[in-house]
Write a protein that holds these residues in place. Structure first.
Motif, PDB file in Angstrom:
ATOM      1  N   GLY A  97       0.840  -1.333  -0.148  1.00 31.41           N
ATOM      2  CA  GLY A  97      -0.016   0.176   0.043  1.00 31.41           C
ATOM      3  C   GLY A  97       0.746   1.340  -0.050  1.00 31.41           C
ATOM      4  O   GLY A  97       0.081   2.425   0.017  1.00 31.41           O
ATOM      5  N   LEU A  98       2.105   1.100   0.042  1.00 34.00           N
ATOM      6  CA  LEU A  98       2.935   2.239  -0.050  1.00 34.00           C
ATOM      7  C   LEU A  98       3.404   2.746  -1.429  1.00 34.00           C
ATOM      8  O   LEU A  98       3.855   1.740  -2.159  1.00 34.00           O
ATOM      9  N   SER A  99       3.866   4.158  -1.749  1.00 33.14           N
ATOM     10  CA  SER A  99       4.388   4.387  -2.902  1.00 33.14           C
ATOM     11  C   SER A  99       5.899   4.175  -3.050  1.00 33.14           C
ATOM     12  O   SER A  99       6.616   4.140  -1.909  1.00 33.14           O
TER      13      SER A  99
ATOM     14  N   GLU B   9       1.324  12.133  -6.799  1.00 31.13           N
ATOM     15  CA  GLU B   9       0.319  11.233  -6.702  1.00 31.13           C
ATOM     16  C   GLU B   9       0.028  10.832  -4.997  1.00 31.13           C
ATOM     17  O   GLU B   9      -1.114  10.719  -4.736  1.00 31.13           O
ATOM     18  N   THR B  10       1.254  10.454  -4.362  1.00 32.77           N
ATOM     19  CA  THR B  10       1.271  10.202  -3.221  1.00 32.77           C
ATOM     20  C   THR B  10       0.315  11.241  -2.089  1.00 32.77           C
ATOM     21  O   THR B  10      -0.476  10.832  -1.329  1.00 32.77           O
ATOM     22  N   ILE B  11       0.691  12.717  -2.379  1.00 33.59           N
ATOM     23  CA  ILE B  11       0.213  13.552  -1.565  1.00 33.59           C
ATOM     24  C   ILE B  11      -1.641  13.361  -2.036  1.00 33.59           C
ATOM     25  O   ILE B  11      -2.334  14.001  -1.121  1.00 33.59           O
ATOM     26  N   LYS B  12      -1.820  13.251  -3.246  1.00 33.65           N
ATOM     27  CA  LYS B  12      -3.336  13.072  -3.553  1.00 33.65           C
ATOM     28  C   LYS B  12      -3.998  11.912  -2.879  1.00 33.65           C
ATOM     29  O   LYS B  12      -4.932  11.766  -3.135  1.00 33.65           O
ATOM     30  N   GLY B  13      -3.266  11.086  -2.323  1.00 31.91           N
ATOM     31  CA  GLY B  13      -3.874   9.708  -1.739  1.00 31.91           C
ATOM     32  C   GLY B  13      -3.491   8.582  -2.465  1.00 31.91           C
ATOM     33  O   GLY B  13      -4.194   7.607  -2.027  1.00 31.91           O
ATOM     34  N   HIS B  14      -2.932   8.529  -3.481  1.00 36.63           N
ATOM     35  CA  HIS B  14      -2.813   7.440  -4.339  1.00 36.63           C
ATOM     36  C   HIS B  14      -1.449   6.599  -3.943  1.00 36.63           C
ATOM     37  O   HIS B  14      -0.442   7.169  -3.290  1.00 36.63           O
ATOM     38  N   SER B  15      -1.451   5.428  -4.307  1.00 39.83           N
ATOM     39  CA  SER B  15      -0.205   4.484  -4.253  1.00 39.83           C
ATOM     40  C   SER B  15       0.320   4.261  -5.541  1.00 39.83           C
ATOM     41  O   SER B  15      -0.318   3.939  -6.339  1.00 39.83           O
ATOM     42  N   VAL B  16       1.570   4.532  -5.745  1.00 39.42           N
ATOM     43  CA  VAL B  16       2.350   4.541  -7.107  1.00 39.42           C
ATOM     44  C   VAL B  16       3.625   3.872  -6.877  1.00 39.42           C
ATOM     45  O   VAL B  16       4.267   3.675  -5.821  1.00 39.42           O
ATOM     46  N   ARG B  17       3.890   2.833  -7.803  1.00 37.84           N
ATOM     47  CA  ARG B  17       5.066   2.136  -8.093  1.00 37.84           C
ATOM     48  C   ARG B  17       5.572   2.102  -9.363  1.00 37.84           C
ATOM     49  O   ARG B  17       5.008   1.634 -10.220  1.00 37.84           O
TER      50      ARG B  17
END
Length: 641
Positions: free
Chosen positions: A189-191, A207-215
């Motif tokens: 669940g972490l970017s 994207e993480t600040i917006k609440g999304h998880s990015v990889r």
């Protein structure tokens, strides 16, 4: 003056006569109250007046007089907290999720290559408008750049993630740990941003600040060929403005690139058909960094030249193995070094990173010449790991102790006074007491001035983790015994009384001295004189310790200033190219050239890049919309005609 009925003074309509008749019925004493007011304005009632506003005394002010009197009135300004007002006006609401204005705290573990990656990520984020803060509790997001070499480093990394989650911080993970094992439970669940994707850190953070998880974990390729990684001309914030860390290649070298001369014993120990260089059984770095990919020489030289123009006086070349540089692109480490020394200004120095014995063996003659160059530190880090051939075979180190000794002996002969650092692992699986004693004898023979002693930690997913382990107490005891041998000799006692040239680059941990290094990259402590920082000075050595010497500056000695330009301020963004400005969608003058931590700029300047980009996006959408409307209109006209 006698009282007269209102009807006698003012003509009234018939509809109001009823009201006036009621007024006439009022008692006489009430109607005569006006007579008791001596200063009451009076008016002649001989003639009828058109309006009651016409009853004006001669001494009264006229309207124009009242207007002119305003010129003499001094308004009283209402005081307000201007600074607070501006801050409230420029700052977004506390619950805002607009990217580009948050505070980011960074933590990096591991080697100088990892530190270089961290500097690049910080530079890009600061250039975009984020504030790089040194206070973790004030940060909105934690960027954790990990190291996978040893268990303690990963334990610290894991604990930092847990602490960030407890404090409800946004989290982005980087470095070798998530790259090698992104599916670990504590990473869910972490970017994550991969080691080859650091040029996209702004996107991941946004994207993480917006609440999304990015990889982003992919490798960079050009026409199917693996590239060295992110570009070298990206913005960065140097941890030390005087030192530039340049990664010359990334990844490790597979066997088929190898053509170094080994001793007969090496070929007997390691069959060619089964060996893979730098696929050590204990190391997880290859899982994260992959195979070898080198940067072109011209790009590395340009990066060095830019660094010197920004006031840098010391360059570190780093990678997983500097000696393997160029084998994938048809060149070599000596070819790169000869090009670099051409652009090093007087008073500046170049330091080489770690290289394994196999890769340096092929270039010993050329390397000796380069290490004798006055602007290159006579220093080399060559890990041996063990002095037992049996243990080296189990490690798949691809050399024997005789190879290591041959390299060391040759360099000590050809480069007088050279500093050779090495690494040793205590308690590798299968290591016997006799194996360990052979390692102790090697240390006693060469008395390495810099020795990195590591207790073995099995890394999950490596072949060594599946081997029979040496008991923990035995590993700990061997580590202590070897440390005792290392501290039994003082490598710098014979240098007391020498006069040396040293380059001052940093402050000591206790803040009592400046730290400098001499020609052999030996640490020399000098007095804290601000004029020395970033300069090369002459000192007389008057004291020595296990890891340092102390020098007294010579009063009449010449001071060398390595660069024409003044060094960047701590926290200032380096390498903010025109192309990067355009990628952010900003005019050059509107992009901040320093990090927010260094300049303490208002929130409005941090939001400028974001707002500018939004404006451009809107303009693009409007243009596309108009074009579509024109096409639709043309289609309709054609249909109806």
């Amino acid at each position: 003056m006698s009282w007269r009925a209102p009807s006698e003074v003012f003509p009234v309509s018939a509809e109001r006569r009823v009201v006036l008749s009621l007024w006439a019925d009022f008692p006489e004493d009430l109607r005569l109250i006006a007579d008791s007011q001596e200063k009451m304005p009076s008016a002649s009632c001989d003639t009828l007046l058109d309006d009651i506003e016409d009853i004006v005394l001669q001494g009264d002010l006229k309207p124009q007089d009242r207007h002119s009197a305003r010129k003499h009135v001094v308004p009283k300004a209402r005081k307000r907290n201007t600074q607070k007002y501006l801050q409230e006006e420029n700052s977004p609401p506390s619950d805002s999720t607009i990217p580009g204005i948050q505070k980011i705290w960074m933590r990096t573990w591991g080697c100088s290559h990892n530190n270089s990656d961290g500097e690049y990520m910080a530079g890009q984020l600061a250039a975009y408008g984020y504030e790089i803060t040194e206070n973790a509790s004030d940060a909105d997001l934690w960027l954790l750049n990990s190291c996978t070499v040893k268990n303690p480093a990963e334990d610290h990394f894991r604990n930092s993630i847990k602490k960030a989650q407890e404090e409800n911080k946004k989290i982005v993970l980087a470095g070798c740990v998530p790259q090698a094992q992104p599916r670990q439970d504590y990473l869910k669940g972490l970017s994550i941003i991969g080691v080859q994707q650091i040029d996209r850190v702004v996107e991941v953070v946004e994207e993480t600040i917006k609440g999304h998880s990015v990889r982003l974990l992919g490798q960079k390729k050009d026409n199917g060929k693996r590239l060295g990684g992110a570009r070298l001309d990206l913005p960065k914030i140097r941890k030390n403005p005087l030192i530039e860390i340049i990664s010359i290649n990334t990844g490790l070298l597979p066997l088929f690139w190898n053509c170094f001369p080994l001793s007969f014993a090496s070929f007997m120990l390691f069959p060619v058909e089964s060996r893979c260089l730098n696929a050590c059984t204990y190391c997880k770095t290859k899982h994260a960094r992959g195979n070898l990919a080198s940067y072109p020489i011209d790009e590395l030289v340009e990066r060095a030249k830019q660094s010197f123009q920004e006031g840098v006086c010391e360059i570190w070349l780093t990678s997983e193995d500097t000696g393997a540089y160029g084998r994938d692109i048809g060149t070599s480490l000596p070819a790169l070094l000869w090009k670099l020394v051409e652009v090093i200004p007087e008073g500046a120095m170049l330091r080489l990173g770690m290289t394994n014995p196999p890769y340096i063996s092929e270039h010993l003659e050329e390397m000796a010449k380069i290490l004798n160059h006055p602007r290159v530190y006579a220093f080399l880090h060559i890990p041996v790991q063990s002095a037992s051939d049996t243990v080296l075979m189990e490690m798949k180190r691809e050399y024997c102790v005789a190879d290591f000794k041959r390299v060391v002996d040759f360099l000590k002969e050809k480069v007088p006074g050279i500093t050779l650092a090495t690494d040793i692992i205590c308690g590798f699986p299968g290591e016997t007491d006799q194996d360990f004693q052979e390692t102790v004898k090697l240390v006693e023979e060469y008395k390495f001035p810099s020795l990195f002693i590591n207790q073995f930690y099995p890394r999950p997913g490596t072949p060594a983790a599946k081997m029979a382990q040496v008991p923990a107490q035995v590993k700990k005891q061997r580590t202590k015994d070897l440390s005792r041998v290392f501290h039994s000799y003082n490598p710098y006692d014979h240098k007391i009384g020498e006069r040396q040239q040293v380059l001052v680059t940093e402050e000591s941990f206790d803040s009592k001295f400046y730290v400098a290094h001499n020609r052999f990259y030996e640490q020399v402590l000098v007095p804290k004189n601000p004029t020395f920082m970033g300069k090369m000075i002459e000192v007389d050595i008057y004291e020595s310790g296990k890891h340092f010497m102390k020098g007294q500056p010579v009063s009449d000695a010449k001071v060398y200033t390595p660069s024409i330009n003044k060094p960047l301020a701590k926290g200032e963004v380096s390498g903010l190219t025109e192309e990067f400005r355009n990628r952010l969608g900003n005019h050059p003058s509107s992009v901040p050239h320093t990090s927010a931590a260094a300049r303490r700029d208002p929130a409005s300047s941090r939001t400028a890049p974001r707002l500018q980009r939004l404006h451009q996006d809107c303009a693009l959408r409007v243009s596309v919309g108009l074009a579509l409307c024109a096409l639709l209109l043309a289609f309709l006209v054609k249909v109806y005609n």
